[in-house]
Motif scaffolding. Sequence first.
Motif, PDB file in Angstrom:
ATOM      1  N   MET A   1       0.846  -1.195   0.000  1.00  0.00           N
ATOM      2  CA  MET A   1       0.000   0.000   0.000  1.00  0.00           C
ATOM      3  C   MET A   1       0.882   1.245   0.000  1.00  0.00           C
ATOM      4  O   MET A   1       1.675   1.465   0.904  1.00  0.00           O
ATOM      5  CB  MET A   1      -0.892   0.007   1.241  1.00  0.00           C
ATOM      6  CG  MET A   1      -1.835   1.198   1.303  1.00  0.00           C
ATOM      7  SD  MET A   1      -2.913   1.129   2.769  1.00  0.00           S
ATOM      8  CE  MET A   1      -3.987  -0.222   2.309  1.00  0.00           C
ATOM      9  N   SER A   3       1.693   5.076   0.418  1.00  0.00           N
ATOM     10  CA  SER A   3       1.122   6.182   1.190  1.00  0.00           C
ATOM     11  C   SER A   3       1.209   7.476   0.391  1.00  0.00           C
ATOM     12  O   SER A   3       2.080   7.663  -0.450  1.00  0.00           O
ATOM     13  CB  SER A   3       1.859   6.338   2.517  1.00  0.00           C
ATOM     14  OG  SER A   3       3.211   6.668   2.300  1.00  0.00           O
ATOM     15  N   ARG A  30      10.479   3.048   7.709  1.00  0.00           N
ATOM     16  CA  ARG A  30       9.188   3.485   8.225  1.00  0.00           C
ATOM     17  C   ARG A  30       9.271   4.921   8.728  1.00  0.00           C
ATOM     18  O   ARG A  30       8.290   5.654   8.708  1.00  0.00           O
ATOM     19  CB  ARG A  30       8.749   2.553   9.356  1.00  0.00           C
ATOM     20  CG  ARG A  30       7.397   2.862   9.943  1.00  0.00           C
ATOM     21  CD  ARG A  30       6.878   1.667  10.724  1.00  0.00           C
ATOM     22  NE  ARG A  30       7.861   1.160  11.665  1.00  0.00           N
ATOM     23  CZ  ARG A  30       8.003   1.627  12.907  1.00  0.00           C
ATOM     24  NH1 ARG A  30       7.231   2.593  13.336  1.00  0.00           N
ATOM     25  NH2 ARG A  30       8.911   1.123  13.711  1.00  0.00           N
ATOM     26  N   ASP A 272      -7.263   3.558   2.142  1.00  0.00           N
ATOM     27  CA  ASP A 272      -5.987   4.247   1.991  1.00  0.00           C
ATOM     28  C   ASP A 272      -5.890   5.443   2.935  1.00  0.00           C
ATOM     29  O   ASP A 272      -4.833   5.715   3.511  1.00  0.00           O
ATOM     30  CB  ASP A 272      -5.802   4.725   0.554  1.00  0.00           C
ATOM     31  CG  ASP A 272      -5.371   3.611  -0.384  1.00  0.00           C
ATOM     32  OD1 ASP A 272      -5.143   2.484   0.106  1.00  0.00           O
ATOM     33  OD2 ASP A 272      -5.276   3.859  -1.596  1.00  0.00           O
ATOM     34  N   TYR A 275      -5.184   4.200   6.462  1.00  0.00           N
ATOM     35  CA  TYR A 275      -3.785   3.781   6.579  1.00  0.00           C
ATOM     36  C   TYR A 275      -2.840   4.982   6.599  1.00  0.00           C
ATOM     37  O   TYR A 275      -1.907   5.040   7.405  1.00  0.00           O
ATOM     38  CB  TYR A 275      -3.412   2.851   5.431  1.00  0.00           C
ATOM     39  CG  TYR A 275      -1.956   2.455   5.437  1.00  0.00           C
ATOM     40  CD1 TYR A 275      -1.465   1.571   6.384  1.00  0.00           C
ATOM     41  CD2 TYR A 275      -1.068   2.992   4.504  1.00  0.00           C
ATOM     42  CE1 TYR A 275      -0.123   1.217   6.402  1.00  0.00           C
ATOM     43  CE2 TYR A 275       0.274   2.644   4.518  1.00  0.00           C
ATOM     44  CZ  TYR A 275       0.743   1.762   5.463  1.00  0.00           C
ATOM     45  OH  TYR A 275       2.056   1.425   5.503  1.00  0.00           O
ATOM     46  N   LEU A 306      -6.868  -4.104   7.662  1.00  0.00           N
ATOM     47  CA  LEU A 306      -5.484  -3.644   7.765  1.00  0.00           C
ATOM     48  C   LEU A 306      -4.687  -4.488   8.761  1.00  0.00           C
ATOM     49  O   LEU A 306      -3.494  -4.743   8.560  1.00  0.00           O
ATOM     50  CB  LEU A 306      -5.456  -2.166   8.166  1.00  0.00           C
ATOM     51  CG  LEU A 306      -5.943  -1.176   7.103  1.00  0.00           C
ATOM     52  CD1 LEU A 306      -6.055   0.233   7.692  1.00  0.00           C
ATOM     53  CD2 LEU A 306      -5.011  -1.160   5.895  1.00  0.00           C
ATOM     54  N   GLU A 309      -3.945  -7.836   7.090  1.00  0.00           N
ATOM     55  CA  GLU A 309      -2.911  -7.685   6.065  1.00  0.00           C
ATOM     56  C   GLU A 309      -1.552  -7.327   6.662  1.00  0.00           C
ATOM     57  O   GLU A 309      -0.579  -7.138   5.936  1.00  0.00           O
ATOM     58  CB  GLU A 309      -3.320  -6.594   5.079  1.00  0.00           C
ATOM     59  CG  GLU A 309      -4.550  -6.938   4.252  1.00  0.00           C
ATOM     60  CD  GLU A 309      -5.052  -5.737   3.473  1.00  0.00           C
ATOM     61  OE1 GLU A 309      -4.305  -4.743   3.360  1.00  0.00           O
ATOM     62  OE2 GLU A 309      -6.197  -5.789   2.979  1.00  0.00           O
ATOM     63  N   LYS A 311      -0.676  -4.598   7.983  1.00  0.00           N
ATOM     64  CA  LYS A 311      -0.321  -3.208   7.706  1.00  0.00           C
ATOM     65  C   LYS A 311      -0.262  -2.387   8.991  1.00  0.00           C
ATOM     66  O   LYS A 311       0.500  -1.421   9.090  1.00  0.00           O
ATOM     67  CB  LYS A 311      -1.327  -2.575   6.749  1.00  0.00           C
ATOM     68  CG  LYS A 311      -1.405  -3.236   5.384  1.00  0.00           C
ATOM     69  CD  LYS A 311      -0.112  -3.068   4.621  1.00  0.00           C
ATOM     70  CE  LYS A 311      -0.243  -3.650   3.213  1.00  0.00           C
ATOM     71  NZ  LYS A 311       1.039  -3.557   2.476  1.00  0.00           N
ATOM     72  N   ALA A 325       1.184   1.772  12.416  1.00  0.00           N
ATOM     73  CA  ALA A 325       1.626   1.113  11.188  1.00  0.00           C
ATOM     74  C   ALA A 325       2.802   0.194  11.471  1.00  0.00           C
ATOM     75  O   ALA A 325       3.666   0.493  12.300  1.00  0.00           O
ATOM     76  CB  ALA A 325       2.011   2.148  10.139  1.00  0.00           C
TER      77      ALA A 325
END
Length: 326
Positions: A1, A3, A30, A272, A275, A306, A309, A311, A325
Amino acid sequence: MKSRIIYGPILSRRLGRSLGIDIIKKSDFRKNCNFDCVYCQLGHVDWKILTPSDVTDLVTTEEVIDGLTNYHKKVDDLDYITFSGTCEPTLNLELGNMIEQIRKISDVPICVITNSSLVNREDVRNNLSKADLVVATLVSGNEETFQSINRPAEGIELQDIIKGLRELQKMKGARVAIEVMLLDSNNGYLTNSSDQEIDKLIEVLKFIDPDEIEILTISRPPAEDLIIPVTETRLKEIAQKFDEKLGRERVRLVLKGLKRKRSNIEHENLPDEVYDLILRRPCTFDQVVRSLDIDKEELSPIIEGLVEEHKIIGISSENGMYYRAV
């Protein structure tokens, strides 16, 4: 995904409803920072950046303007456009130009949230001075405590930061607010809420002479479990001392519990957006609901997806379950 550069809006205890801009791309890390603060809501820094020249994959001014111009949300009550996110924004030396170009397309006030690490550089101060508001972190007046809490990249020293903040204030460009993040520890780790630390902070703040001083403590799970919030009673004691020594008119005690009426936001891709928000600012379920103006029934399957997954993950704290995250 993938950002987005633009994210939010975020409901901030300090800035109200703020639309965020993240000006270093996620790349392989990150976080993109030159500090590894023990209290950081985003967790640990994998690699501490030394200088702006060490940064790769910078966001350009054109990307920022394009992102703002074509941003799919229409938010009718923004208080600020804010440079922050997963990076230390002053590491991108295009920051000043970005601010100038944003002013051509928006009359919303512009804020930069900075860890103060580079304010000893004239080019960084020039960039910051173009904003309406700079919220600059200062956790201590003592080098040992600064190193203990902020864990900066090699070569970053507190005295350079203090002198740089004083020079920034003397420029009389942006309004300068010093954020004093007060911490306690559950195992004796060196923090900054003792009487001796507060006295030294007051001495340094008198020298810097900022427009505003914000006193707060952590509300989200920190990078280190040994760090805990300062109690509200102690925060109020410290705020009273700051009032007496620095002037009540510029001391602001920031407590948790911000509430704000809902605004009108149009959504294009809600998973999205959720996230993107959590990537930059760990949130509880209710905080996501309020920030993005969505129903709980809409958010529940998104959060579940999320998490499944991998995420985001849930982190328990005394203030509830926060999502961060991965």
